[in-house]
Structure formats: C-alpha cells, structure tokens
Write an enzyme that holds these catalytic residues in place. Structure first.
Site, short mmCIF file in Angstrom:
data_model
loop_
_atom_site.label_atom_id
_atom_site.label_comp_id
_atom_site.label_asym_id
_atom_site.label_seq_id
_atom_site.Cartn_x
_atom_site.Cartn_y
_atom_site.Cartn_z
N GLY A 14 0.82 -1.21 0.00
CA GLY A 14 0.00 0.00 0.00
C GLY A 14 0.85 1.26 0.00
N VAL A 16 1.34 3.53 2.37
CA VAL A 16 2.16 3.71 3.58
C VAL A 16 3.16 2.58 3.75
CG1 VAL A 16 2.08 3.86 6.10
CG2 VAL A 16 0.35 5.04 4.73
N SER A 108 -5.42 7.84 11.63
CA SER A 108 -5.83 8.84 10.65
C SER A 108 -6.34 10.08 11.38
CB SER A 108 -6.94 8.26 9.79
OG SER A 108 -7.62 9.29 9.11
N SER A 109 -6.22 11.23 10.71
CA SER A 109 -6.71 12.47 11.33
C SER A 109 -8.24 12.51 11.42
CB SER A 109 -6.20 13.68 10.55
OG SER A 109 -6.64 13.62 9.22
N CYS A 110 -8.93 11.57 10.76
CA CYS A 110 -10.40 11.60 10.84
C CYS A 110 -10.91 11.03 12.16
CB CYS A 110 -11.03 10.87 9.66
SG CYS A 110 -10.80 9.11 9.73
N TYR A 137 -14.82 4.20 9.79
CA TYR A 137 -13.36 4.12 9.70
C TYR A 137 -12.72 4.76 10.94
CZ TYR A 137 -8.67 4.92 7.72
OH TYR A 137 -7.32 4.94 7.48
N LYS A 141 -10.25 3.16 13.87
CA LYS A 141 -8.91 3.70 14.19
C LYS A 141 -8.81 4.13 15.65
CE LYS A 141 -6.80 3.10 10.29
NZ LYS A 141 -5.66 2.17 10.23
N HIS A 180 -8.51 9.09 -2.71
CA HIS A 180 -8.56 10.39 -2.05
C HIS A 180 -8.43 11.50 -3.10
CE1 HIS A 180 -7.39 7.82 1.40
NE2 HIS A 180 -8.23 8.61 2.02
N ASP A 270 -18.81 17.48 0.83
CA ASP A 270 -17.59 18.19 1.19
C ASP A 270 -16.82 17.46 2.29
OD1 ASP A 270 -17.44 20.38 -0.46
OD2 ASP A 270 -18.45 21.76 0.93
O1 GFB Z 1 -9.56 13.08 0.04
P1 GFB Z 1 -11.02 12.92 0.30
O2 GFB Z 1 -11.73 11.86 -0.45
O3 GFB Z 1 -11.28 12.62 1.82
O4 GFB Z 1 -11.75 14.30 -0.03
P2 GFB Z 1 -11.53 13.40 3.20
C1 GFB Z 1 -11.27 15.54 0.41
C2 GFB Z 1 -12.11 16.64 -0.17
O5 GFB Z 1 -11.83 16.75 -1.58
C3 GFB Z 1 -13.62 16.48 -0.04
C4 GFB Z 1 -13.05 16.82 -2.31
O6 GFB Z 1 -14.21 17.73 0.24
C5 GFB Z 1 -14.02 16.00 -1.44
O7 GFB Z 1 -15.37 16.29 -1.77
N1 GFB Z 1 -12.86 16.33 -3.69
C6 GFB Z 1 -12.93 17.09 -4.81
C7 GFB Z 1 -12.61 15.07 -4.08
N2 GFB Z 1 -12.76 16.36 -5.89
C8 GFB Z 1 -12.55 15.08 -5.47
C9 GFB Z 1 -12.30 13.87 -6.17
O8 GFB Z 1 -12.25 13.79 -7.40
N3 GFB Z 1 -12.10 12.75 -5.39
C10 GFB Z 1 -12.14 12.79 -4.02
N4 GFB Z 1 -11.92 11.68 -3.33
N5 GFB Z 1 -12.41 13.95 -3.34
C11 GFB Z 1 -11.05 11.04 4.07
C12 GFB Z 1 -11.79 10.07 4.94
O9 GFB Z 1 -11.77 12.19 4.15
O10 GFB Z 1 -9.75 11.33 4.51
C13 GFB Z 1 -10.96 8.94 5.34
O11 GFB Z 1 -12.97 9.67 4.30
C14 GFB Z 1 -9.54 9.30 5.71
O12 GFB Z 1 -11.60 8.31 6.42
C15 GFB Z 1 -8.92 10.27 4.75
O13 GFB Z 1 -9.50 9.84 7.00
C16 GFB Z 1 -7.56 10.75 5.18
O14 GFB Z 1 -10.32 14.20 3.60
O15 GFB Z 1 -12.80 14.18 3.18
#
Ligand code: GFB
Length: 314
Positions: A14, A16, A108-110, A137, A141, A180, A270
């Site tokens: 993975g 990490v 994780s920071s979540c 999740y 954690k 992500h 968001d």
């Molecule tokens: O990285 P992400 O999926 O996770 O999304 P989180 C971060 C932000 O980017 C959100 C926006 O506000 C999404 O709506 N975003 C914009 C997108 N465009 C995109 C796209 O094309 N793909 C994705 N994925 N996001 C996660 C947690 O939260 O963070 C996990 O769900 C974990 O549990 C991880 O902790 C580190 O930062 O919102």
C-alpha cells in the site's frame, strides 16, 4: 531496532507500507518480513495466529488497513469498520502473544471530532461527534489507539500510534471512485489534458481545507518513532499547514499543465470543513516534515506518468 532485527511490515504494497519498506531498505534493515493479502488475509484470526507463531517478528509496522476517499468511506461503511477492526485486533493481539518488542499502529486524522477547534490537538480525541462520511473508519482507528494503550497498560507492551493527516505519494490508489482527492485530481487533470477536455470536475464546493503529507515524510516519522519514543501517548503527524480543495486543484492543474477550467459538483459531499493537525507534540520530540507540497505533488505526478508507460515487448 538493529539492522538484523526481524521486522514485519503489514500492508507493504500500500501507499504507507511500501514507503516504510523503502525507508527500512535505505536505512540498511535487511530482515524484513512481508505478505501480500492473497498470501495472508489479516482478517483471518487463524491465519494471522499461524503466521506470527512461525515468523516471530521482533518489530511490527501495522500499515495494513482498508482505506479510501470520501466516497468509498460513505459507500462501504461495513467494510471500513469490520475489516479494520479485524486486521488490527488480529495483528495487535498476536504481536502480544508472540512477544513482539515494539509495534507502530497507523491511524488517521479523521479520528477527531468533525468540528474540532483548529489546529487539532491530540487531546481533542473523543470530545465531540465525528464526521458522518467516515465515522465507521474513524471508530475502528480510535479502537486501534485504545487497544495499543490498553495492552501497554495491562501487559507492559510497547505499542505506539501515529495519526497522519491526508497522505499522498507513490503507490497511492488512483481509482476515481475510491481514491482520495489528491491522486484523483492528478489523474483527472492528466486525462483532461491528454483528451483535450475543456473542464475538470471537482467534487463539492472546493472550500474544505485539508492538510497533505507526503508518504515519504510519514515513513521517516514512523522510523523515528520506532527508534526514539517509548511512552503511551499517540502523536499527530502532518505539515502544520492546510490548503483549500480549490487551491489544491489549481496547484495540480498548474503542475500537470492543463489549461481548462474547474467545475464544482456540489451534489458531492464536502466532508469535514477543516482538518488541520497541531503537530507541536511531535516537533517537540524532534521530528518535522521536509517535503513541500508542490515538490511532493510533482514527484508523485512523475511516478504516475511512469506507471502509464506501456510495457515494452521484446
Ligand atoms: O480526500 P477525500 O476523499 O477525503 O476528499 P476526506 C477531500 C475533499 O476533496 C472532499 C473533495 O471535500 C471532497 O469532496 N474532492 C474534490 C474530491 N474532488 C474530489 C475527487 O475527485 N475525489 C475525491 N476523493 N475527493 C477522508 C476520509 O476524508 O480522509 C478517510 O474519508 C480518511 O476516512 C482520509 O480519514 C484521510 O479528507 O474528506
């Protein structure tokens, strides 16, 4: 750890785990144990018991987890809760039964409340409600941190935990539904440029703020903690600065050299509005991130391009 110590890196393929293996290799640790998920399903209690009783590792980096972006977390809540609880329960308990000298658990920071004061200090854990998109999740954690601390208290083990902010780098997942934001945007801008598209879709409003740590920095912090920290606290790890999703998209657009426009799809979630970690506790014991965001994204984009090259047929 000495250079001959037997070190098990769980999740070595993975984002990490592969970075930790690279760093251990570079630092001269030569006795690494790894298993793919096809060889060892870490959710299987009996298989993990047999693996530990045969291999008897001295040190364990627990980087195996079911992970994903906001959409994957929201779509597969049962898998994110069950798989992560099972993986960490099995690995931590077998580490105890087989006399592992030290284990590093990655969270994780979540884990922190959705509306935690910013920057988020470690002691804000369990002070308010979690963000709903990743609550399963986060609960897994949090259970992992508590499990490490409980074994330390009851059995005198040395199981330590790091809570990284959003990570990125080589071997990330670039699947557009499950990844992500950072790898998703690298891929979206790259494909848009290649296809001559005029726009790229960004999920949500673009206003959420996120902090991004290159996984090589996390691997460096992981080795630092293994070698230098022996207490029962857990530590945030991040860069101490955040950026809006819109500004991140503009930065990636620039690095990828896409000339079109951004379009925001506000039907997509968001997630938490802001997630900036207070990293002063880790800074105080002597570790700081080194890789800047532009530099880290450029290197990750180079890696991504390398993966796209067609395999030459002799
Ligand atoms: O990285 P992400 O999926 O996770 O999304 P989180 C971060 C932000 O980017 C959100 C926006 O506000 C999404 O709506 N975003 C914009 C997108 N465009 C995109 C796209 O094309 N793909 C994705 N994925 N996001 C996660 C947690 O939260 O963070 C996990 O769900 C974990 O549990 C991880 O902790 C580190 O930062 O919102």
């Amino acid at each position: 750890m000495n250079k001959q110590s037997k070190i098990y890196v769980a999740g070595h393929r993975g984002l990490v785990g592969s970075a930790i293996v690279r760093h251990l290799d570079q630092a001269g640790f030569s006795n690494l144990v790894t298993r793919t998920s096809a060889e060892l399903d870490l959710r299987d209690q009996n298989a993990v018991r047999d693996f530990f009783s045969i291999e008897k590792p001295d040190f364990v980096f627990l980087a195996a987890a079911k992970v994903g972006g906001i959409m994957a977390n929201n779509t597969y809540p049962a898998d994110f809760l069950y798989d992560n609880l099972a993986i960490q329960n099995n690995v931590i308990h077998q580490s105890y039964l087989n006399g592992v000298k030290k284990l590093l658990f990655l969270g994780s920071s979540c884990i922190y409340p959705k509306l935690a004061p910013q920057p988020i200090r470690e002691d804000y854990l369990l002070t308010d409600l979690l963000e709903s998109t990743n609550e399963p999740y986060a609960i897994a954690k949090i259970a992992g941190i508590k499990l490490c601390q409980a074994y330390n208290r009851q059995y005198g083990t040395q199981y330590i935990s790091l809570m990284p902010t959003n990570l990125y780098g080589p071997n990330d997942n670039f699947d557009l539904q499950k990844s992500h934001v950072l790898p998703a945007l690298i891929r979206k801008f790259h494909e848009a440029r290649e296809n001559g598209a005029e726009t790229v879709e960004i999920w949500g409003t673009g206003s959420p703020l996120r902090e991004f740590l290159h996984v090589d920095d996390l691997a460096d912090a992981s080795l630092f903690m293994m070698e230098n920290y022996n207490g029962n606290d857990f530590f945030n790890v991040g860069v101490g600065k955040d950026i809006s999703i819109k500004d991140l998209a503009l930065l990636i657009r620039d690095i990828v050299d896409f000339r079109g426009e951004l379009v925001f799809d506000i039907s997509k979630p968001d997630g938490t509005p802001r997630k900036l970690l207070d990293v002063s506790k880790l800074t105080e014991i002597g570790w700081q991130a080194k890789i800047g965001l532009r530099e880290g994204i450029s290197a990750t984009y180079e890696w991504y391009l390398g993966q796209l090259k067609p395999v030459s047929v002799l």
